[in-house]
Design a protein around this motif. Sequence first.
Motif, mmCIF file in Angstrom:
data_model
loop_
_atom_site.group_PDB
_atom_site.id
_atom_site.type_symbol
_atom_site.label_atom_id
_atom_site.label_comp_id
_atom_site.label_asym_id
_atom_site.label_seq_id
_atom_site.Cartn_x
_atom_site.Cartn_y
_atom_site.Cartn_z
ATOM 1 N N GLU A 1 58.086 92.225 -21.354
ATOM 2 C CA GLU A 1 58.255 93.259 -22.458
ATOM 3 C C GLU A 1 57.111 93.979 -22.648
ATOM 4 N N LEU A 2 56.027 93.292 -22.695
ATOM 5 C CA LEU A 2 54.617 93.942 -22.815
ATOM 6 C C LEU A 2 54.333 94.777 -21.697
ATOM 7 N N VAL A 3 54.631 94.456 -20.246
ATOM 8 C CA VAL A 3 54.426 95.280 -19.318
ATOM 9 C C VAL A 3 55.134 96.627 -19.309
ATOM 10 N N ALA A 4 56.468 96.144 -19.752
ATOM 11 C CA ALA A 4 57.318 97.629 -19.705
ATOM 12 C C ALA A 4 56.822 98.360 -20.905
ATOM 13 N N CYS A 5 56.424 97.995 -22.142
ATOM 14 C CA CYS A 5 55.893 98.948 -23.195
ATOM 15 C C CYS A 5 54.841 99.503 -22.757
ATOM 16 N N ALA A 6 53.940 98.897 -21.845
ATOM 17 C CA ALA A 6 52.717 99.499 -21.322
ATOM 18 C C ALA A 6 53.162 100.770 -20.277
ATOM 19 N N ILE A 7 54.135 100.493 -19.699
ATOM 20 C CA ILE A 7 54.308 101.314 -18.820
ATOM 21 C C ILE A 7 55.031 102.769 -19.414
ATOM 22 N N HIS A 8 55.852 102.443 -20.557
ATOM 23 C CA HIS A 8 56.139 103.442 -21.563
ATOM 24 C C HIS A 8 55.006 104.348 -22.226
ATOM 25 N N GLU A 9 54.149 103.601 -22.375
ATOM 26 C CA GLU A 9 52.755 103.926 -23.385
ATOM 27 C C GLU A 9 51.949 105.036 -22.374
ATOM 28 N N HIS A 10 51.822 104.907 -20.943
ATOM 29 C CA HIS A 10 51.130 105.304 -19.920
ATOM 30 C C HIS A 10 52.054 106.471 -19.257
ATOM 31 N N SER A 11 53.116 106.915 -19.792
ATOM 32 C CA SER A 11 54.047 107.888 -19.322
ATOM 33 C C SER A 11 54.115 108.852 -19.883
ATOM 34 N N ALA A 12 54.834 110.100 -19.552
ATOM 35 C CA ALA A 12 54.819 111.168 -20.132
ATOM 36 C C ALA A 12 55.887 110.926 -21.542
ATOM 37 N N ARG A 13 56.625 109.995 -21.445
ATOM 38 C CA ARG A 13 57.378 109.717 -22.572
ATOM 39 C C ARG A 13 56.696 108.943 -23.855
ATOM 40 N N ARG A 14 55.420 108.736 -23.714
ATOM 41 C CA ARG A 14 54.791 108.010 -24.790
ATOM 42 C C ARG A 14 55.144 109.035 -26.049
ATOM 43 N N GLY A 15 54.921 108.424 -27.102
ATOM 44 C CA GLY A 15 55.109 108.947 -28.241
ATOM 45 C C GLY A 15 56.746 109.398 -28.594
ATOM 46 N N LYS A 16 57.770 109.046 -27.504
ATOM 47 C CA LYS A 16 59.221 108.900 -27.745
ATOM 48 C C LYS A 16 59.676 107.493 -28.122
ATOM 49 N N PRO A 17 60.744 107.165 -28.473
ATOM 50 C CA PRO A 17 61.304 105.964 -28.746
ATOM 51 C C PRO A 17 61.192 104.716 -27.386
ATOM 52 N N PHE A 18 60.715 103.723 -27.584
ATOM 53 C CA PHE A 18 60.786 102.454 -26.745
ATOM 54 C C PHE A 18 61.635 101.615 -27.387
ATOM 55 N N VAL A 19 62.764 101.415 -26.738
ATOM 56 C CA VAL A 19 63.911 100.376 -27.246
ATOM 57 C C VAL A 19 64.011 99.641 -26.380
ATOM 58 N N ALA A 20 64.173 98.295 -26.772
ATOM 59 C CA ALA A 20 64.536 96.891 -25.932
ATOM 60 C C ALA A 20 65.716 96.313 -26.554
ATOM 61 N N ILE A 21 66.280 95.676 -25.411
ATOM 62 C CA ILE A 21 67.616 95.062 -25.711
ATOM 63 C C ILE A 21 67.526 93.662 -24.764
ATOM 64 N N ASN A 22 67.713 92.411 -25.539
ATOM 65 C CA ASN A 22 68.224 91.272 -24.648
ATOM 66 C C ASN A 22 69.700 91.197 -24.327
ATOM 67 N N CYS A 23 69.872 91.577 -22.982
ATOM 68 C CA CYS A 23 71.154 91.618 -22.643
ATOM 69 C C CYS A 23 71.976 90.091 -22.772
#
Length: 455
Positions: free
Chosen positions: A180-202
């Motif tokens: 999840e940390l890697v996924a969050c880092a991908i989000h923060e380094h993308s053009a979508r940073r500043g927008k919601p990052f939502v995680a769910i355990n399926c």
Amino acid sequence: MTAGAHILVIDNEKGLCKMLEAVLTDSGYRVSAFTEPQKALEVFHPGHFHMVITDVKMPAMDGLEVLKLIKKQDDDVPVIMITGYATVEMSIHALRNGAFDILTKPFEPEELMQRVRNGLRQTSLVEENKQLRQELANHDRFGEVIGKSPALTTVLDTARKIARRDISVTISGESGTGKELVACAIHEHSARRGKPFVAINCGALPESLLESELFGHAKGAFTGADQEKKGLFEMADHGTLLLDEVGNLPMNVQKALLRFLQEKEFYRVGETTPTSVDVRVLAATNADLQEEMAAGNFREDLYYRLAVVRLEIPPLRKRRTDIPLLAAHFVEIMNRRFGTKVKGFTPEACEVMIGYDWPGNIRELKNVIEATLAIESESLVGIDGLSRLMDVKKFRKNNAHLAGLPKYSDALSSFEQDYFATLLQRNRNNVERAAEKAEVNVATLYRKIKKYNLR
């Protein structure tokens, strides 16, 4: 810390002060000696001295007050207290206020030098842990991911590159590796940073609720749906949605997810009009999705939609060189949280942590360090404290010969209690003599007396 260390000596007895200065100078140390504690405190500055040796009984200011003032300025410097008679109460008071050791008069020069070498060794260990924390501060992080081992760096280099490209990514790895940390880092380094990052355990929700949780539902769609509800896809609009443990998705949800990845729209439960959102989907799993496909539990077309890029996070046992860096990171976090002042770990404790296989990976390492800091009061955590919270049967070394033996931590505690009780008895409760026989400093022996309630 070798010869050349700078030592501050404080003793109102001129003869003893000169003797201490001569012995230390002959051993290659730089010495600043004072008979007046106030003048000594005027020249003391953090980082200027590697050790302080002070008498306890002095007319103008006693050594315990000197200790408190020294520690207030530099909590890392070891302080050796010299006293004519070391009571248990005074010794415990000194140790609680940060004294490294207590030396009882009269003493031989060899005994003094042994205590000095032990104290300067602690200074070296503290300095090494400081350097580790500095390395951590200068670490080129990818989000909150800690590590610079080749096994991890290769993965993170790829993650940095694909973070800017709006494609689906599947992150695989054992539980506790930091997916999840890697996924969050991908989000923060993308053009979508500043927008919601939502995680769910399926795997955390029952099948009957999962579809509604992801896609939302209309009012009256099922019993209990008394109002319209937005799902996580809508909550993550223009951001990123992480589907953790994606291999647990039921077939009906897999079908709905596939439609979204193809059409960028979905149906809320109970609705016939599609809803469109702009969401980047990341998936994480500790299962082998290809095996799940072969078993008929996971759709092949969905797999290839999700796994445009596949990242595999290595387990901690395959990136052992990252363990000291991670340990320093967690110590820093726990010190801030609990208000503690733990400097780090002894070399022996680091060796144990590096040699341990960590089946729970980073999560287990964090939990062990958190529990250790809650129990231990030492500035440097040693192997005896750490081993109480670790299953030593999982060390890398062959432990087959340990079958049937008690846990190492239990055996160590039992041995120490018997050993120190017998040691004190044979030396007629003379703490100084007992410490000398055991070749440990007096401070260590007093800690064992307190720990095992020896009387």
